[in-house]
Each structure stands twice: as C-alpha cells, then as structure tokens.
Design an enzyme around this catalytic site. Structure first.
Site, short mmCIF file in Angstrom:
data_model
loop_
_atom_site.label_atom_id
_atom_site.label_comp_id
_atom_site.label_asym_id
_atom_site.label_seq_id
_atom_site.Cartn_x
_atom_site.Cartn_y
_atom_site.Cartn_z
N TYR A 65 0.81 -1.22 0.00
CA TYR A 65 0.00 0.00 0.00
C TYR A 65 0.85 1.28 0.00
O TYR A 65 0.34 2.35 -0.29
CB TYR A 65 -0.95 0.04 1.21
N HIS A 120 0.26 -11.77 1.49
CA HIS A 120 -0.79 -10.98 0.80
C HIS A 120 -1.59 -11.83 -0.20
O HIS A 120 -2.79 -11.69 -0.32
CB HIS A 120 -0.15 -9.77 0.11
P1 NAP Z 1 -14.40 -1.03 0.70
O1 NAP Z 1 -14.00 -0.86 2.09
O2 NAP Z 1 -15.48 -1.99 0.36
O3 NAP Z 1 -14.85 0.39 0.07
C1 NAP Z 1 -14.15 1.58 0.28
C2 NAP Z 1 -14.97 2.68 -0.37
O4 NAP Z 1 -16.25 2.73 0.24
C3 NAP Z 1 -14.34 4.05 -0.24
O5 NAP Z 1 -14.55 4.73 -1.45
C4 NAP Z 1 -15.16 4.71 0.88
O6 NAP Z 1 -15.29 6.08 0.68
C5 NAP Z 1 -16.50 4.04 0.72
N1 NAP Z 1 -17.19 3.96 2.01
C6 NAP Z 1 -16.76 3.41 3.17
N2 NAP Z 1 -17.67 3.55 4.14
C7 NAP Z 1 -18.71 4.22 3.58
C8 NAP Z 1 -19.95 4.68 4.08
N3 NAP Z 1 -20.32 4.48 5.34
N4 NAP Z 1 -20.77 5.33 3.22
C9 NAP Z 1 -20.43 5.55 1.92
N5 NAP Z 1 -19.26 5.14 1.41
C10 NAP Z 1 -18.40 4.48 2.23
O7 NAP Z 1 -13.19 -1.40 -0.25
P2 NAP Z 1 -11.62 -1.61 -0.06
O8 NAP Z 1 -10.94 -0.38 0.35
O9 NAP Z 1 -11.17 -2.31 -1.32
O10 NAP Z 1 -11.50 -2.72 1.10
C11 NAP Z 1 -11.32 -2.38 2.45
C12 NAP Z 1 -9.92 -2.68 2.92
O11 NAP Z 1 -9.59 -4.05 2.75
C13 NAP Z 1 -8.82 -1.96 2.12
O12 NAP Z 1 -8.74 -0.58 2.43
C14 NAP Z 1 -7.61 -2.78 2.50
O13 NAP Z 1 -7.13 -2.41 3.79
C15 NAP Z 1 -8.19 -4.19 2.50
N6 NAP Z 1 -8.00 -4.90 1.20
C16 NAP Z 1 -7.25 -6.03 1.18
C17 NAP Z 1 -7.05 -6.72 0.00
C18 NAP Z 1 -6.21 -7.96 0.01
O14 NAP Z 1 -5.83 -8.46 -1.06
N7 NAP Z 1 -5.92 -8.52 1.16
C19 NAP Z 1 -7.63 -6.27 -1.20
C20 NAP Z 1 -8.42 -5.12 -1.16
C21 NAP Z 1 -8.62 -4.46 0.05
P3 NAP Z 1 -14.55 7.18 1.61
O15 NAP Z 1 -13.10 6.86 1.54
O16 NAP Z 1 -14.97 8.46 0.99
O17 NAP Z 1 -15.10 7.02 3.01
#
Ligand code: NAP
Length: 286
Positions: A65, A120
């Site tokens: 990241y 990862h």
């Molecule tokens: P996510 O959490 O499903 O979605 C993030 C998005 O949703 C952002 O644009 C955020 O906007 C929005 N959001 C969050 N809460 C909200 C709410 N209450 N109302 C409206 N919009 C909201 O997707 P993600 O970031 O892909 O996944 C979460 C975490 O999982 C990542 O940040 C990372 O740490 C981890 N991850 C791990 C892997 C892996 O391979 N292990 C892959 C992907 C992700 P705002 O920022 O404007 O709040």
C-alpha cells in the site's frame, strides 16, 4: 498479551478472538489508498483516530500500500489501542525475503511488533518456506500472529499439513453481498478451525451501496446501506469486516453496523438479490 485493550467501547458486541487471546471489534479499518494524497491526510488521520476511539481497533495495511509510514505516524500516540495488521508482498515471500520485508515494515510503522502479519496472496515460493519465516518472526517477537490473504481452501489445507508449522491465525478474503463464494467452503473451513476470516472490500468499494434492496432494508432499520452491508457480513461467527473510510462521518456510520440485527425477512430479501453459492466458486480477488 494485549487482550481487550482498545476495544473497551465495543463491549456490547461479539468480539473476534485470536488464538493468543487478543480480541478485536468485528468492524476494523482498511487503509488501501490512504496516505497517498497530502490533501487528504488530515481527514484520513482523523477518520482512523475516530475509529480507534470508538473501539475499531484493527488497522489493516500492507507493504504494497506504500502507506505504512503514514499509518505509523497516525497511530503513534495510541499504538497500545491498535491491533495492527500488515502483509508481505508475495514477491518477497521466500524465507529471507519475508523476514527482511517484515523488518522493513516494522521500521516504517515505527513499532516493535506487528499484531498480525499476512502473506498478501499466493506466491511462487513454496508456502512451507513462507510459513517457516512467519514462525521464526513469531518466535523472535517481531509479529504476534501470522495468517494469509486470498488463499482458498486447498492452500489452507496445504498449510494445515506442514509438519511442526505454527498455526495460521487468519485469512483475509474478498467477501461482500456480491461476492459470496467463500460462504460455500472457506468460511465453514475457517470456522471449524477457529481461524478468523477478515472480509475485505466489504462495501464493494462503495459501489454496492447504491443497490435498491440495501436502501429499502436500511430505511426499515433507520440505518444506512453501508450499515446493512456490514451487519450482514458480521452476522457470521468468526467473520469481521475492514471497510476503508476516508472521513470520520463514514467511520462512525460503519461502526453503527455493530448494533444492527437483520431479521429473517431482511435475510430473505438479500438472498433473492444476492444468491448464496450453491457450488464451489474459485476464490475471487488476487
Ligand atoms: P471497501 O471498504 O469496500 O470500500 C471503500 C470505499 O467505500 C471508499 O470509497 C469509501 O469512501 C466508501 N465507504 C466506506 N464507508 C462508507 C460509508 N459508510 N458510506 C459511503 N461510502 C463508504 O473497499 P476496499 O478499500 O477495497 O477494502 C477495504 C480494505 O480491505 C482496504 O482498504 C484494504 O485495507 C483491504 N483490502 C485487502 C485486499 C487484500 O488483497 N488482502 C484487497 C483489497 C482491500 P470514503 O473513503 O470516501 O469514506
């Protein structure tokens, strides 16, 4: 052992408990894309600290990241309240590479130990070599627990079979209403072994939240679509979610999901719009 530290405000819900007794709130905090834009850093830091204050103690990052320095700076004043997760990039996941990557993450994060260190995704190196390095890091106190991410049941079985392998403590996988494949076999496999499952992209990167059925159920509960999507994930014992939220408002909203209980009618409506898997589906994600 950190046990309950940092989740005192999260007392009215089921916690996720790791094998060393550490407990985390079922809603943690993702950080993908954070710390990239200096104009957003203040709001992102405020979001993370708001969550920590609420008891959302798991903070998820990764060497990939590129934000570990930022995360380290944000949590410096409250490190003892945080259950910190980071990940080794698969290209570094040979024995020496894993140890070096972890030491570099520790330096960037400004901490003595990572609470949970994950592979990862599946690497070209034998999984046994990565596991050996994880066990070494654990013995040396550089990590407290280790786990994997994006590994399907067949790879989890391989890990299970490693002689004298210390135990895998988590699997972080793609799981949300639109990606339910893990319900067929991976979640039951993990539940039988008390391995916590950490759902990433739990609100479908925000896209899921426009869905009409989520909006309808949210209205009924005087809640928001995000709260419904998250409460649906954490209804599963041993399964938690790590939404990424860039503002304190979104963090508070996401935390509200812990006090929502979906009823049979809600579950039926969700099952119609987002059917549960009826057969094995290859793990989605990386
Ligand atoms: P996510 O959490 O499903 O979605 C993030 C998005 O949703 C952002 O644009 C955020 O906007 C929005 N959001 C969050 N809460 C909200 C709410 N209450 N109302 C409206 N919009 C909201 O997707 P993600 O970031 O892909 O996944 C979460 C975490 O999982 C990542 O940040 C990372 O740490 C981890 N991850 C791990 C892997 C892996 O391979 N292990 C892959 C992907 C992700 P705002 O920022 O404007 O709040």
């Amino acid at each position: 052992m950190k046990s309950m530290i940092g989740i005192d405000k999260c007392i009215y819900m089921e916690h996720i408990t790791f094998s060393n007794g550490d407990k985390v709130c079922p809603i943690g905090q993702g950080t993908w894309n954070m710390g990239r834009n200096p104009l957003c850093e203040k709001s992102e830091a405020n979001a993370l600290l708001t969550g920590i204050d609420l008891g959302m103690n798991m903070i998820d990052t990764a060497e990939m990241y590129g934000n570990e320095k930022f995360i380290g700076k944000v949590i410096k004043s409250c490190r003892d309240k945080v259950f910190l997760v980071s990940k080794v990039h698969p290209d570094n996941a040979d024995y020496q590479g894993t140890i070096k990557a972890c030491e570099e993450s520790l330096r960037r994060l400004g901490t003595d130990a990572i609470d949970l260190y994950l592979l990862h995704w599946r690497s070209k190196y034998p999984i046994s070599e990565t596991v050996e390095a994880m066990c070494r890091l654990q013995r040396d106190g550089k990590i407290r627990l280790w786990g994997v991410s994006n590994l399907d049941v067949d790879d989890m079985e391989l890990i299970d079979d490693i002689p004298n392998g210390c135990s895998c403590d988590a699997n972080q996988v793609l799981y949300n209403l639109q990606e339910r494949g893990v319900e067929y076999d991976l979640i039951p496999y993990a539940q039988q072994r008390d391995i916590p499952v950490i759902a990433y992209s739990p609100v479908g990167e925000g896209k899921l939240l426009r869905h009409l059925v989520l909006r309808t159920i949210a209205e009924k509960h005087n809640a928001t679509p995000a709260q419904i999507a998250l409460s649906w994930i954490i209804r599963n014992p041993g399964v938690m979610a790590i939404p990424k939220a860039g503002s304190a408002e979104h963090v508070k909203e996401n935390f509200g999901s812990v006090s929502i209980t979906l009823d049979a009618e809600d579950m039926e409506l969700l099952d119609i719009s987002f059917p549960a898997p009826q057969h094995k589906i290859q793990l989605a994600g990386w």
